[in-house]
Design a protein around this motif. Structure first.
Motif, PDB file in Angstrom:
ATOM      1  N   GLY A 140      -1.195   6.702   8.415  1.00 39.19           N
ATOM      2  CA  GLY A 140      -2.162   5.801   7.795  1.00 39.19           C
ATOM      3  C   GLY A 140      -1.448   4.892   6.831  1.00 39.19           C
ATOM      4  N   GLN A 141      -2.030   3.738   6.586  1.00 37.40           N
ATOM      5  CA  GLN A 141      -1.391   2.784   5.680  1.00 37.40           C
ATOM      6  C   GLN A 141      -2.448   1.926   4.996  1.00 37.40           C
ATOM      7  OE1 GLN A 141       0.869  -0.662   7.288  1.00 37.40           O
ATOM      8  NE2 GLN A 141       2.594   0.078   6.061  1.00 37.40           N
ATOM      9  N   TYR A 142      -2.357   1.837   3.667  1.00 35.05           N
ATOM     10  CA  TYR A 142      -3.175   0.898   2.914  1.00 35.05           C
ATOM     11  C   TYR A 142      -2.450  -0.442   2.879  1.00 35.05           C
ATOM     12  CZ  TYR A 142      -6.284   4.617   1.359  1.00 35.05           C
ATOM     13  OH  TYR A 142      -7.192   5.638   1.324  1.00 35.05           O
ATOM     14  N   ILE A 143      -3.180  -1.506   3.189  1.00 33.82           N
ATOM     15  CA  ILE A 143      -2.618  -2.851   3.262  1.00 33.82           C
ATOM     16  C   ILE A 143      -3.115  -3.653   2.062  1.00 33.82           C
ATOM     17  CG2 ILE A 143      -2.366  -4.923   4.677  1.00 33.82           C
ATOM     18  CD1 ILE A 143      -1.307  -2.460   6.076  1.00 33.82           C
ATOM     19  N   THR A 144      -2.211  -4.332   1.363  1.00 35.78           N
ATOM     20  CA  THR A 144      -2.599  -5.105   0.186  1.00 35.78           C
ATOM     21  C   THR A 144      -2.345  -6.598   0.349  1.00 35.78           C
ATOM     22  OG1 THR A 144      -0.416  -4.734  -0.810  1.00 35.78           O
ATOM     23  CG2 THR A 144      -2.164  -3.153  -1.353  1.00 35.78           C
ATOM     24  N   SER A 145      -1.714  -6.994   1.441  1.00 36.91           N
ATOM     25  CA  SER A 145      -1.284  -8.392   1.569  1.00 36.91           C
ATOM     26  C   SER A 145      -1.976  -9.134   2.700  1.00 36.91           C
ATOM     27  CB  SER A 145       0.235  -8.448   1.793  1.00 36.91           C
ATOM     28  OG  SER A 145       0.593  -7.693   2.958  1.00 36.91           O
ATOM     29  N   ASN A 146      -3.043  -8.564   3.262  1.00 35.95           N
ATOM     30  CA  ASN A 146      -3.725  -9.196   4.374  1.00 35.95           C
ATOM     31  C   ASN A 146      -5.171  -9.507   3.980  1.00 35.95           C
ATOM     32  OD1 ASN A 146      -5.414  -9.089   7.075  1.00 35.95           O
ATOM     33  ND2 ASN A 146      -3.299  -9.458   7.704  1.00 35.95           N
ATOM     34  N   PRO A 147      -5.667 -10.709   4.254  1.00 38.37           N
ATOM     35  CA  PRO A 147      -7.031 -11.054   3.840  1.00 38.37           C
ATOM     36  C   PRO A 147      -8.122 -10.319   4.609  1.00 38.37           C
ATOM     37  CG  PRO A 147      -6.102 -12.788   5.202  1.00 38.37           C
ATOM     38  CD  PRO A 147      -4.988 -11.826   4.923  1.00 38.37           C
ATOM     39  N   CYS A 148      -7.768  -9.744   5.743  1.00 34.53           N
ATOM     40  CA  CYS A 148      -8.746  -9.063   6.590  1.00 34.53           C
ATOM     41  C   CYS A 148      -8.614  -7.550   6.533  1.00 34.53           C
ATOM     42  CB  CYS A 148      -8.601  -9.553   8.039  1.00 34.53           C
ATOM     43  SG  CYS A 148      -9.505  -8.575   9.253  1.00 34.53           S
ATOM     44  N   SER A 167      -5.313   3.497  10.310  1.00 33.98           N
ATOM     45  CA  SER A 167      -4.979   4.901  10.555  1.00 33.98           C
ATOM     46  C   SER A 167      -4.810   5.149  12.042  1.00 33.98           C
ATOM     47  CB  SER A 167      -6.075   5.826  10.005  1.00 33.98           C
ATOM     48  OG  SER A 167      -5.829   7.173  10.391  1.00 33.98           O
ATOM     49  N   ILE A 168      -3.700   5.780  12.400  1.00 28.85           N
ATOM     50  CA  ILE A 168      -3.551   6.359  13.741  1.00 28.85           C
ATOM     51  C   ILE A 168      -4.280   7.686  13.650  1.00 28.85           C
ATOM     52  CG2 ILE A 168      -1.958   6.895  15.604  1.00 28.85           C
ATOM     53  CD1 ILE A 168      -1.712   4.038  14.445  1.00 28.85           C
ATOM     54  N   ASP A 169      -5.515   7.703  14.080  1.00 29.25           N
ATOM     55  CA  ASP A 169      -6.432   8.761  13.672  1.00 29.25           C
ATOM     56  C   ASP A 169      -6.018  10.142  14.176  1.00 29.25           C
ATOM     57  OD1 ASP A 169      -8.727   8.740  11.970  1.00 29.25           O
ATOM     58  OD2 ASP A 169      -9.866   9.565  13.639  1.00 29.25           O
TER      59      ASP A 169
END
Length: 365
Positions: free
Chosen positions: A214-222, A227-229
């Motif tokens: 899983g990864q939290y994204i901070t630099s993308n507007p969308c 998560s690869i569940d």
């Protein structure tokens, strides 16, 4: 929208009086039916299943359970039970960008977070009805009469409303008359953030080559969270294809809240491809709109938690605040009637005990 009477967890050993329990689910939604995706209970803990292989699942709402030190003690018996049954397991897969507080512990549900809801519903013996939208709640002969869009009204001693505040305010009948104008204005001021979730199902043998689950994204507007569940839940299998879920940012969801699901699906997928170039083509996708995702800010509504309490039919109805709510909630918890778990939804906001959008309507107290 989800409605129901409380479900007992330990009524047998506690020798509680016999009672019945019913749960009404507004879903599945039209796009679930059209795409062949299988309906599932759980609300914001819903788990979607691929029509190509029901063993392929993805959590579209809450992603994992966060246990704080406080609730590790208070709800130890719940965690012990869920862990003993294999419904919960510690989250050991890497989640990039996760913010952890000292003493917190995260858990995943190998069969999807809806398995927690299913476990307690099965123990309660509740009758679950899908596609039943509640429209009115009235007091009839010392009982709460629940009317739906279709079918005959049903009567209950206690009704628990777990849908967001705006949906409660849409209900007709006596429940609407019990709320004063001042109280209604307070409730109408409750603000929710919105998100979209996109679930993707892949063929068996498909490889998604990333070092994280899983990864939290901070630099993308969308995109806010990916998560690869199946990897996150440690259920990778050569016989079942992987599944992936994307949660959008709140500003993106607000901008496209009233756009068509197909248009939003395409926009999210385009952004996902820019983050994960070379991503394989999914066999099935599911786009979920969470119009009422989280309270914003959650701490700002604590004083607005309420219950409707009809003490006696001949006395005036009381519209109680959180102080009375907690007393009643503790009373029901002691009988095993309400079972809760801490949940953390993407975005790093902790939502505890579901008290933020749970209303309890007892005909007697």
């Amino acid at each position: 929208m989800k409605h129901g009477s409380p479900c007992s967890r330990r009524r047998a050993e506690q020798r509680l009086p016999p009672h019945s329990c019913a749960l009404f689910e507004k879903g599945p939604h039209g796009d679930q039916i059209a795409s062949g995706l299988l309906p599932d209970q759980g609300g914001r803990m819903a788990t979607a299943r691929s029509p190509c292989n029901p063993q392929s699942t993805v959590d579209l709402g809450a992603q994992y359970i966060t246990r704080t030190p406080h609730y590790a003690k208070k709800h130890q018996s719940f965690y012990d039970e869920l862990l003993a049954h294999g419904i919960l397991k510690p989250l050991t897969s890497p989640i990039e960008g996760m913010v952890m507080k000292e003493g917190d512990c995260n858990f995943v549900a190998p069969q999807g977070l809806s398995s927690i809801v299913k476990h307690y519903l099965e123990e309660s013996g509740a009758e679950v009805s899908f596609r039943h939208r509640v429209t009115q709640i009235n007091l009839r002969n010392d009982k709460w009469e629940v009317s739906k869009e279709t079918g005959s009204p049903e009567r209950f001693d206690i009704v628990v409303l777990t849908m967001p505040v705006p949906q409660i305010l849409q209900l007709q009948g006596d429940i609407a008359n019990l709320i004063s104008e001042c109280q209604r204005q307070q409730l109408e001021s409750v603000c929710y953030s919105s998100r979209y979730a996109l679930g993707l199902f892949y063929e068996a043998g498909t490889k998604i080559d990333v070092p994280w689950a899983g990864q939290y994204i901070t630099s993308n507007p969308c995109t806010r969270f990916i998560s690869i569940d199946n990897k996150k839940r440690n259920i990778e299998s050569s016989e079942v294809g992987p599944s992936l879920v994307v949660h959008t940012t709140v500003p993106f969801a607000v901008t496209y809240l009233e756009h068509s699901t197909e248009d939003v699906r395409e926009l999210i997928y385009q952004q996902l491809e820019s983050i994960l170039p070379g991503l394989p083509q999914p066999v099935v996708t599911k786009c979920q709109k969470w119009r009422y995702s989280q309270l914003c800010p959650p701490q700002g509504v604590v004083q607005l938690n309420v219950i409707l309490n009809i003490c006696q039919l001949n006395q005036s109805s009381k519209f109680s605040t959180r102080e009375h709510y907690v007393d009643l909630r503790c009373s029901l918890e002691n009988t095993g009637s309400i079972n809760q778990a801490h949940m953390r939804q993407p975005g790093g906001i902790l939502v505890g005990n579901f008290i933020y959008d749970t209303f309890i309507l007892p005909a007697h107290l």
